[in-house]
Design a protein around this motif. Structure first.
Motif, PDB file in Angstrom:
ATOM      1  N   CYS A  93      27.850 -30.907   7.201  1.00  0.00           N
ATOM      2  CA  CYS A  93      27.739 -29.452   7.044  1.00  0.00           C
ATOM      3  C   CYS A  93      28.806 -28.929   6.088  1.00  0.00           C
ATOM      4  CB  CYS A  93      27.847 -28.750   8.392  1.00  0.00           C
ATOM      5  SG  CYS A  93      26.474 -29.160   9.472  1.00  0.00           S
TER       6      CYS A  93
ATOM      7  N   VAL B 112      27.842 -29.906   2.525  1.00  0.00           N
ATOM      8  CA  VAL B 112      26.741 -29.123   1.947  1.00  0.00           C
ATOM      9  C   VAL B 112      27.271 -27.792   1.421  1.00  0.00           C
ATOM     10  CG1 VAL B 112      24.602 -27.887   2.502  1.00  0.00           C
ATOM     11  CG2 VAL B 112      24.940 -30.232   3.321  1.00  0.00           C
ATOM     12  N   GLU B 113      28.141 -27.178   2.170  1.00  0.00           N
ATOM     13  CA  GLU B 113      28.693 -25.898   1.745  1.00  0.00           C
ATOM     14  C   GLU B 113      29.525 -26.058   0.472  1.00  0.00           C
ATOM     15  OE1 GLU B 113      30.482 -23.678   4.884  1.00  0.00           O
ATOM     16  OE2 GLU B 113      31.322 -22.175   3.526  1.00  0.00           O
TER      17      GLU B 113
ATOM     18  N   TYR C  47      27.220 -26.812  -2.489  1.00  0.00           N
ATOM     19  CA  TYR C  47      26.409 -25.644  -2.878  1.00  0.00           C
ATOM     20  C   TYR C  47      27.206 -24.709  -3.788  1.00  0.00           C
ATOM     21  CZ  TYR C  47      23.180 -21.712  -2.529  1.00  0.00           C
ATOM     22  OH  TYR C  47      22.291 -20.710  -2.828  1.00  0.00           O
TER      23      TYR C  47
ATOM     24  N   ARG D 255      23.026 -26.892  -6.431  1.00  0.00           N
ATOM     25  CA  ARG D 255      22.664 -25.537  -5.985  1.00  0.00           C
ATOM     26  C   ARG D 255      21.243 -25.216  -6.441  1.00  0.00           C
ATOM     27  NH1 ARG D 255      27.079 -22.845  -7.331  1.00  0.00           N
ATOM     28  NH2 ARG D 255      26.378 -22.257  -9.415  1.00  0.00           N
TER      29      ARG D 255
ATOM     30  N   ILE E 190      22.392 -23.139   2.982  1.00  0.00           N
ATOM     31  CA  ILE E 190      23.468 -23.910   3.610  1.00  0.00           C
ATOM     32  C   ILE E 190      23.233 -24.053   5.111  1.00  0.00           C
ATOM     33  CG2 ILE E 190      25.960 -23.917   4.112  1.00  0.00           C
ATOM     34  CD1 ILE E 190      26.341 -22.418   1.438  1.00  0.00           C
TER      35      ILE E 190
END
Lengths: 131, 431
Positions: free
Chosen positions: B24, B27-28, B31, B38, B48
């Motif tokens: 997690c 991914v943030e 992004y 993105r 996200i």
């Protein structure tokens, strides 16, 4: 004179293949030599009809090329080759490769030079006879 | 020996919790910092918040070597260059190398996973290790080096090649461990045998990788040198050597799951396969800062074993690579794509791109031969010119792939034409 040069891999039967094709195309071989490296050779031939030999071999997927060479007739006596080479060397011509044969009173010599036109002119001026 | 028992023996539930949390965060980070991803996420309509844990991994887009090439050299880096402390590179598919970067933390994690591999092979600070992987852009040399330093072993940084020096070091410095490609070690073994030096060396274990090798090669190495031969796996895109490693039980390579999440997919449908199936190995890097990658397709075929190993490690193990889903060849540890050879030939322009690649193993060394058809257009009736052409082609190929090659000229139309996808490679190594 046109010589035909053929790229031939060093493997059994390849030369045989070339001679078979030429026979089938009704072409007579007048002179030949093979230049060889580790893996391939270049077969150089003077034949009765160079243009048609070229077509026949191309059809069979050979890499072939017509090359200008000079073929000279000389007497089969000592010093003949030396006289030709002197004319060429005095005229600043370099010989890339040559081959020849002698039978009875006649000898024939075939030259690939860096300047076939000049070489022919020089030899003609010195009264050499071409094949 | 286990280097990091806390992580390596963590129970499945806990490791998956750790992976979910790190995924997690990743991914943030990705992004906001990697426009390439993105855009991909936006196209997929992925936000996200849609990735809540590893159960959502399959929603993320795949990454391939081509993506890295299209973003050459640094386009997929997630941090500013001021934070990148090192760059490595490996061969790409068409001549452009695949470039990878590392932050200080990345290097530290890399040393950590290589340290685990060395401990797994039984190498500690009591050992002397001869590192015969190439030092340079290739990740092998410096990757192993970092891990060996971390465990405190005495490193003999021989780098690759120069067999004379390698032998001298084996005899005079008495290393107990060596790291190199398996084929090179076999070559060293042959040389030691010929020179009757086998009883003069102190080797106990070898950490071998960077190319595929078989159980038969393992047996051969272990017999000839009377040592243990241990597999180490890695690829520069993910980190380098140490992504997974064998323990002394030699029953599959333990994956550093706290850094990389493995998946096995069907290379055709791209769907994840059930546990235990064989398919294409895919990795997601969950701690990498400089070059984080979603679901990187390794093109390597393998399967995953989830049972706890006899050594006590709970980490998932991958079976020995059984093949590839693309046409990449690994020759003396170097990645070679037939397309690179084709582009070298096209650049010369004098040859038509009818060629065949022959790979063989002679005296335990990989050999590469490229047969090229002699086109009439450049056929010269002088040997010296054909030899010059051979040299020119050889030089061009070496410039692109970086390893030696033998070029052979052959007659036109003698290389087999196949319908559909041309067969360009004959690999006679039986690996």
């Amino acid at each position: 004179m046109k010589q035909i040069s053929i790229f031939v891999e060093n493997k059994p039967g390849r030369l045989n293949e070339v001679t078979k094709i030429l026979e089938n195309c009704d072409i007579n071989i007048l002179a030949l030599t093979v230049a060889d490296s580790n893996e391939y050779g270049i077969l150089r031939l003077l034949v009765s009809n160079a243009e048609s030999a070229l077509d026949c071999l191309k059809n069979e997927n050979f890499s072939v090329k017509l090359v200008d060479v000079i073929a000279v007739n000389v007497s089969n006596i000592k010093g003949s080759l030396h006289r030709i080479l002197s004319v060429l060397s005095d005229g600043g011509i370099s010989v890339e490769y040559m081959y020849g044969y002698a039978e009875g009173e006649i000898a024939a010599l075939i030259f690939k030079t860096n300047d076939p036109i000049l070489a022919s002119k020089l030899l003609e001026e010195n009264n050499f006879k071409f094949l | 020996m286990i280097w990091n028992e806390h992580i390596e023996c963590m129970d499945r539930e806990q490791i998956e919790k750790l992976q979910s949390q790190r995924l997690c965060e990743m991914v943030e980070r990705v992004y906001y910092n990697v426009p390439f991803y993105r855009k991909k996420m936006q196209v997929l309509g992925l936000e996200i918040g849609d990735i809540k844990g590893i159960e959502d991994l399959h929603k993320l887009p795949f990454t391939t070597k081509d993506d890295l090439r299209e973003n050459y050299p640094f386009g997929m880096f997630a941090v500013p260059m001021s934070q990148v402390v090192r760059v490595h590179a490996s061969s790409g598919t068409t001549g452009l190398p695949t470039v990878v970067g590392y932050t200080r933390n990345d290097l530290s994690n890399w040393s950590e996973i290589v340290a685990r591999a060395l401990y797994g092979a039984g190498v500690s600070k009591e050992d002397r290790i001869q590192n015969s992987y190439g030092y340079g852009l290739f990740t092998g040399g410096l990757g192993l080096h970092g891990g060996a330093e971390k465990v405190g072993a005495t490193i003999l940084p021989l780098s690759g090649g120069n067999t004379r020096k390698q032998i001298q070091s084996l005899v005079d410095f008495e290393p107990t461990a060596i790291s190199c490609t398996p084929s090179y070690l076999l070559y060293l073994a042959e040389t030691l045998k010929e020179e009757e030096l086998l009883d003069k060396i102190k080797l106990r274990v070898a950490i071998l990788g960077a190319e595929p090798w078989t159980e038969n090669m393992r047996k051969e190495i272990e017999k000839q040198l009377n040592i243990k031969a241990i597999d180490i796996y890695g690829l520069s895109e993910i980190m380098g050597p140490g992504v997974s490693f064998e323990c002394i039980n030699q029953c599959g390579s333990h994956i550093a799951e706290d850094h990389f999440i493995p998946e096995i997919i069907d290379p055709k449908t791209l769907k994840p396969l059930p546990r235990g199936s064989e398919g294409e190995l895919v990795f997601t890097t969950i701690t990498k800062e400089a070059l984080p990658l979603f679901r990187y397709r390794t093109k390597d075929l393998s399967s995953l074993i989830y049972e706890t190993c006899e050594c006590g490690r709970t980490s998932v193990r991958m079976t020995k690579i059984t093949g590839r889903t693309d046409d990449m060849l690994i020759i003396r540890g170097v990645n070679v794509f037939p397309s690179q050879i084709e582009s070298a030939l096209l650049e010369i322009g004098e040859t038509q791109p009818h060629y065949m690649i022959y790979v063989d193993r002679v005296n335990n060394l990989d050999t590469l031969e490229v047969w090229v058809e002699v086109d009439e257009k450049f056929f010269s009736d002088e040997i010296k010119q054909l030899e010059a052409l051979t040299r020119k082609i050889t030089k061009q190929i070496v410039n692109i792939i970086g390893i030696s090659v033998k070029v052979k000229l052959v007659e036109p139309k003698t290389i087999l034409r196949s319908e559909g996808k041309a067969k360009r490679v004959v690999d006679r190594r039986h690996i």
